[in-house]
Design a protein around this motif. Structure first.
Motif, short mmCIF file in Angstrom:
data_model
loop_
_atom_site.label_atom_id
_atom_site.label_comp_id
_atom_site.label_asym_id
_atom_site.label_seq_id
_atom_site.Cartn_x
_atom_site.Cartn_y
_atom_site.Cartn_z
N LEU A 23 1.95 -2.79 -6.03
CA LEU A 23 0.92 -1.76 -5.81
C LEU A 23 0.70 -1.41 -4.34
CD1 LEU A 23 -1.84 -2.42 -8.50
CD2 LEU A 23 -0.09 -0.64 -8.43
N PRO A 24 0.76 -2.36 -3.40
CA PRO A 24 0.64 -1.94 -1.99
C PRO A 24 1.69 -0.93 -1.59
CG PRO A 24 0.28 -4.30 -2.20
CD PRO A 24 0.77 -3.84 -3.53
N SER A 25 2.92 -1.17 -2.06
CA SER A 25 4.00 -0.22 -1.76
C SER A 25 3.72 1.12 -2.44
CB SER A 25 5.34 -0.77 -2.24
OG SER A 25 6.36 0.21 -2.11
N PHE A 26 3.22 1.06 -3.69
CA PHE A 26 2.85 2.29 -4.41
C PHE A 26 1.82 3.09 -3.62
CE2 PHE A 26 -0.55 4.11 -7.02
CZ PHE A 26 0.14 5.08 -7.74
N ALA A 27 0.79 2.41 -3.12
CA ALA A 27 -0.27 3.09 -2.38
C ALA A 27 0.27 3.72 -1.09
CB ALA A 27 -1.40 2.13 -2.07
N ASP A 28 1.16 3.00 -0.41
CA ASP A 28 1.75 3.54 0.83
C ASP A 28 2.56 4.80 0.53
OD1 ASP A 28 0.59 1.51 2.29
OD2 ASP A 28 2.39 0.24 2.26
N ARG A 29 3.38 4.73 -0.52
CA ARG A 29 4.23 5.87 -0.85
C ARG A 29 3.42 7.08 -1.30
NH1 ARG A 29 8.61 3.55 -4.92
NH2 ARG A 29 9.25 5.75 -4.91
N ARG A 33 3.31 10.74 0.36
CA ARG A 33 3.64 11.94 -0.41
C ARG A 33 2.46 12.90 -0.46
NH1 ARG A 33 6.34 11.40 -6.30
NH2 ARG A 33 7.83 10.29 -4.98
N GLY A 34 1.27 12.36 -0.62
CA GLY A 34 0.09 13.21 -0.70
C GLY A 34 -0.19 13.92 0.59
N ALA A 35 0.13 13.27 1.71
CA ALA A 35 -0.10 13.90 3.01
C ALA A 35 0.73 15.15 3.17
CB ALA A 35 0.22 12.91 4.13
N SER A 56 -8.30 3.37 -3.44
CA SER A 56 -8.51 4.04 -4.73
C SER A 56 -7.17 4.25 -5.45
CB SER A 56 -9.22 5.37 -4.54
OG SER A 56 -8.38 6.34 -3.95
N PHE A 57 -6.09 4.54 -4.69
CA PHE A 57 -4.77 4.66 -5.31
C PHE A 57 -4.40 3.36 -6.03
CE2 PHE A 57 -3.46 7.79 -1.72
CZ PHE A 57 -4.18 8.80 -2.34
N MET A 58 -4.59 2.25 -5.35
CA MET A 58 -4.25 0.95 -5.93
C MET A 58 -5.13 0.64 -7.14
SD MET A 58 -3.53 -1.42 -2.55
CE MET A 58 -3.27 -2.86 -3.59
N ASP A 59 -6.42 0.86 -6.99
CA ASP A 59 -7.34 0.50 -8.07
C ASP A 59 -7.08 1.31 -9.33
OD1 ASP A 59 -8.50 -1.30 -6.36
OD2 ASP A 59 -10.21 -0.03 -5.85
N ASN A 60 -6.83 2.60 -9.18
CA ASN A 60 -6.60 3.44 -10.36
C ASN A 60 -5.24 3.18 -11.00
OD1 ASN A 60 -9.03 5.31 -10.67
ND2 ASN A 60 -8.57 5.54 -8.49
N ALA A 61 -4.24 2.90 -10.18
CA ALA A 61 -2.94 2.53 -10.75
C ALA A 61 -3.07 1.21 -11.51
CB ALA A 61 -1.90 2.39 -9.64
N ARG A 62 -3.83 0.27 -10.98
CA ARG A 62 -4.05 -1.00 -11.66
C ARG A 62 -4.74 -0.76 -13.01
NH1 ARG A 62 -6.41 -3.32 -7.93
NH2 ARG A 62 -4.65 -4.51 -7.06
N SER A 63 -5.68 0.16 -13.06
CA SER A 63 -6.36 0.46 -14.32
C SER A 63 -5.39 0.99 -15.36
CB SER A 63 -7.47 1.50 -14.09
OG SER A 63 -8.53 0.96 -13.34
N ALA A 64 -4.48 1.88 -14.95
CA ALA A 64 -3.49 2.41 -15.88
C ALA A 64 -2.57 1.30 -16.38
CB ALA A 64 -2.68 3.52 -15.22
N LEU A 65 -2.17 0.41 -15.49
CA LEU A 65 -1.28 -0.68 -15.88
C LEU A 65 -1.99 -1.67 -16.80
CD1 LEU A 65 0.49 -1.24 -12.46
CD2 LEU A 65 1.47 -0.19 -14.52
N VAL A 66 -3.29 -1.89 -16.57
CA VAL A 66 -4.07 -2.75 -17.47
C VAL A 66 -4.07 -2.18 -18.87
CG1 VAL A 66 -6.43 -3.47 -18.03
CG2 VAL A 66 -5.53 -3.84 -15.73
N GLY A 106 0.26 10.54 -8.43
CA GLY A 106 0.26 9.10 -8.69
C GLY A 106 0.94 8.75 -10.00
N THR A 107 0.72 9.57 -11.03
CA THR A 107 1.36 9.33 -12.33
C THR A 107 2.87 9.44 -12.21
OG1 THR A 107 -0.58 10.16 -13.53
CG2 THR A 107 1.52 10.16 -14.71
N GLU A 108 3.33 10.46 -11.48
CA GLU A 108 4.77 10.63 -11.30
C GLU A 108 5.37 9.42 -10.57
OE1 GLU A 108 5.29 14.26 -9.23
OE2 GLU A 108 4.41 15.51 -10.81
N LEU A 109 4.71 9.00 -9.51
CA LEU A 109 5.23 7.88 -8.73
C LEU A 109 5.18 6.59 -9.54
CD1 LEU A 109 6.31 6.71 -6.13
CD2 LEU A 109 3.95 6.59 -5.25
N LEU A 110 4.10 6.40 -10.31
CA LEU A 110 3.99 5.19 -11.13
C LEU A 110 5.12 5.16 -12.15
CD1 LEU A 110 2.13 2.75 -11.39
CD2 LEU A 110 0.85 4.00 -13.15
#
Length: 399
Positions: A23-29, A33-35, A56-66, A106-110
Motif C-alpha cells: 500500500l505505501p507504494s500504491f499511495a506513492d504511485r 499519477r493524480g498530480a 486517504s489513498f492508503m486507507d481507502n485502498a485498504r477498505s476495498a481490500l478488506v 485508484g481503482t485502476e491502479l489497485l
C-alpha cells in the motif's frame, strides 16, 4: 461469493494480502499519477496537505481490500475510511468530481497491482482470479459510494450552518447594526459585501422556501451586482451592492423575474444604512396593491410611499379632505371618486375626462360641482387639489 460462486476465495485473499503489504507504494504511485491527471485538484494544495492525501489513498485502498478478502457482510470497519475521507474533503472545499476522479484512478491502479500479484501464481489460479474481477468492482464501488455519502452528509451540514450564519448576518444588517465594525467585518468575510458601497434592498413577499423568490444570479453577476438573499420574518430580503450599476438598471433586470409583490428601496451608502434601506423597501412594498405581483420602485412612488409611511395620518387626511363624499352609498361614492381621478389624469380637462369615462363633459362638470359641495372646498384651490390627490391614493389607484 456474490456473483461468482466458483471463484476461489483463497486466491483472492492471498493476492489481496500481498497488495496490502504494497500500500505505501500504491499511495506513492497514485499521488504521482493524480498530480499529472488532476491538476485542478492539486491546485487546491493549500486545502489538502500531501500527507492527508497519501494517507486517504492508503486507507481507502485498504477498505476495498478488506471487502475483497473478508466478504461484504462480515466486516463493518471498512466504512470508516471512505466516510472520513468524504466528510473531510467536503470541509476542505474539494469538488466532489475531483475526489471521484482520484477514486477511479485508484481503482485502476489497485487492479493493476492485484493483476501483477496474481500473475506470479499458477496459470489456473491466475485464471480464477481474473474470473473474480467483479469482486474488485463491487468492493471499490461500495467504498466510493460510502465516500460520497460522507461527502454529501457533511456538505448538507456545512450548507445548513452557512445558511444560518447568512440569515443571522442579514437579520443583523436589516435591523440597523451595520455600523458596528465587527458586523461589517463579518459581512465582508462571510457574505462578500464591502462595508462601503452603494446598496439597495429588495423585499419579496413570497414563501421563503420557494425557488421563485431567489434572485436571478447569472444576470446580476453579469452586471457586477453582488446580492445576498435570506428569509426575514415573512419576507425574503435581498441585499444588493450595486457596483457601477444604477438602481433603475437593476430594477429593469429584476422586474421580469419577480412573480410576487416586491419593493425596491432607494440607494443608501454602505452597510451602516442597510436598516434604512430595509424600511424604505418595506414602504415601497406597501405601495403595491395586495395580490398584484410586480416590483414597486420607491423612487417612482414617493407620494404613495408618503401615504403608506403614516397610514393613520393618511386616513385622517382622506376623511377631512373628502368629507361627506365618504358617507355616500358605495356606487355613488365610486362614481364621484372615479370622475375625480379621470379629471386629474386628463390634466383637469372636463372634455378629456369625459372621453376616459365615456360620458359628456357636462356630466363631468356636474359631478365635480357635487364634489365641491360635499367637500366644502373649490377644486381650483391648489392645496385642495394636492389633498385630493393624496386622498385618492388612500382610497384606490394613483390619480
Amino acid at each position: 461469493m456474490p456473483g461468482h460462486p466458483h471463484a476461489s476465495r483463497r486466491v483472492i485473499r492471498e493476492v489481496a494480502t500481498v497488495v496490502l503489504t504494497e500500500l505505501p507504494s500504491f499511495a506513492d504511485r497514485l499521488t504521482e499519477r493524480g498530480a499529472v491527471e488532476e491538476e485542478a485538484f492539486y491546485a487546491r494544495g493549500d486545502r489538502v496537505a500531501p500527507a492527508d492525501r497519501r494517507q486517504s489513498f492508503m486507507d481507502n485502498a485498504r477498505s476495498a481490500l478488506v471487502l475483497m478478502t473478508e466478504g461484504f457482510e462480515t466486516r463493518a470497519d471498512w466504512l470508516s475510511a471512505p466516510l472520513t475521507t468524504g466528510r473531510r474533503r467536503a470541509e476542505q472545499g474539494v469538488p466532489l468530481e475531483a475526489v471521484l476522479h482520484l477514486f477511479r484512478l485508484g481503482t485502476e491502479l489497485l487492479w493493476e497491482m492485484l493483476l501483477a500479484a496474481a500473475r506470479r501464481r499458477s496459470p489456473d489460479e491466475f485464471a480464477e482470479f481474473v474470473d473474480s474481477v467483479m469482486v474488485l468492482w463491487q468492493a471499490t464501488d461500495r467504498v466510493s459510494t460510502a465516500m460520497v455519502e460522507g461527502y454529501r452528509s457533511r456538505e448538507i451540514q456545512l450548507q445548513a450552518r452557512a445558511n444560518r450564519r447568512r440569515e443571522r448576518l442579514v437579520r443583523v444588517l436589516v435591523e440597523g447594526r451595520g455600523a458596528d465594525p465587527a458586523v461589517a467585518a463579518d459581512a465582508e468575510a462571510d457574505l462578500g459585501l464591502p462595508g462601503h458601497g452603494r446598496y439597495v434592498v429588495v423585499l419579496v413577499a413570497g414563501d421563503p422556501a420557494a425557488e421563485d423568490v431567489a434572485p436571478p444570479g447569472p444576470e446580476l453577476a453579469a452586471l457586477g451586482v453582488r446580492v445576498v438573499a435570506a428569509p426575514y420574518r415573512d419576507r425574503v430580503v435581498w441585499l444588493a451592492e450595486l457596483g457601477g450599476v444604477s438602481a433603475d438598471r437593476l430594477a429593469g433586470v429584476l422586474a421580469p423575474h419577480l412573480h410576487h409583490r416586491a419593493g425596491l428601496s432607494g440607494e443608501v451608502d454602505g452597510l451602516a444604512e442597510i436598516g434604512i434601506a430595509h424600511r424604505l423597501a418595506e414602504l415601497a412594498l406597501h405601495t403595491q396593491a395586495p395580490g398584484v405581483p410586480g416590483l414597486a420602485v420607491l423612487d417612482d412612488r414617493l407620494p404613495e410611499a408618503l401615504v403608506a409611511a403614516s397610514p393613520r395620518l393618511a386616513q385622517r387626511l382622506a376623511a377631512r379632505t373628502l368629507g361627506r363624499v365618504l358617507d355616500l352609498e358605495d356606487d355613488e361614492r365610486a362614481v364621484l371618486l372615479d370622475t375625480l381621478r379621470a379629471w386629474f389624469r386628463a390634466d383637469r380637462s372636463a372634455t378629456r375626462a369625459g372621453e376616459l369615462l365615456y360620458c359628456h363633459r357636462n356630466t363631468v362638470l356636474n359631478r365635480l360641482r357635487k364634489l365641491e359641495q360635499l367637500t366644502g372646498a373649490s377644486l381650483e384651490d391648489d392645496r385642495h387639489q394636492l389633498c385630493c390627490r393624496l386622498a385618492l391614493m388612500v382610497h384606490g389607484e394613483t390619480p
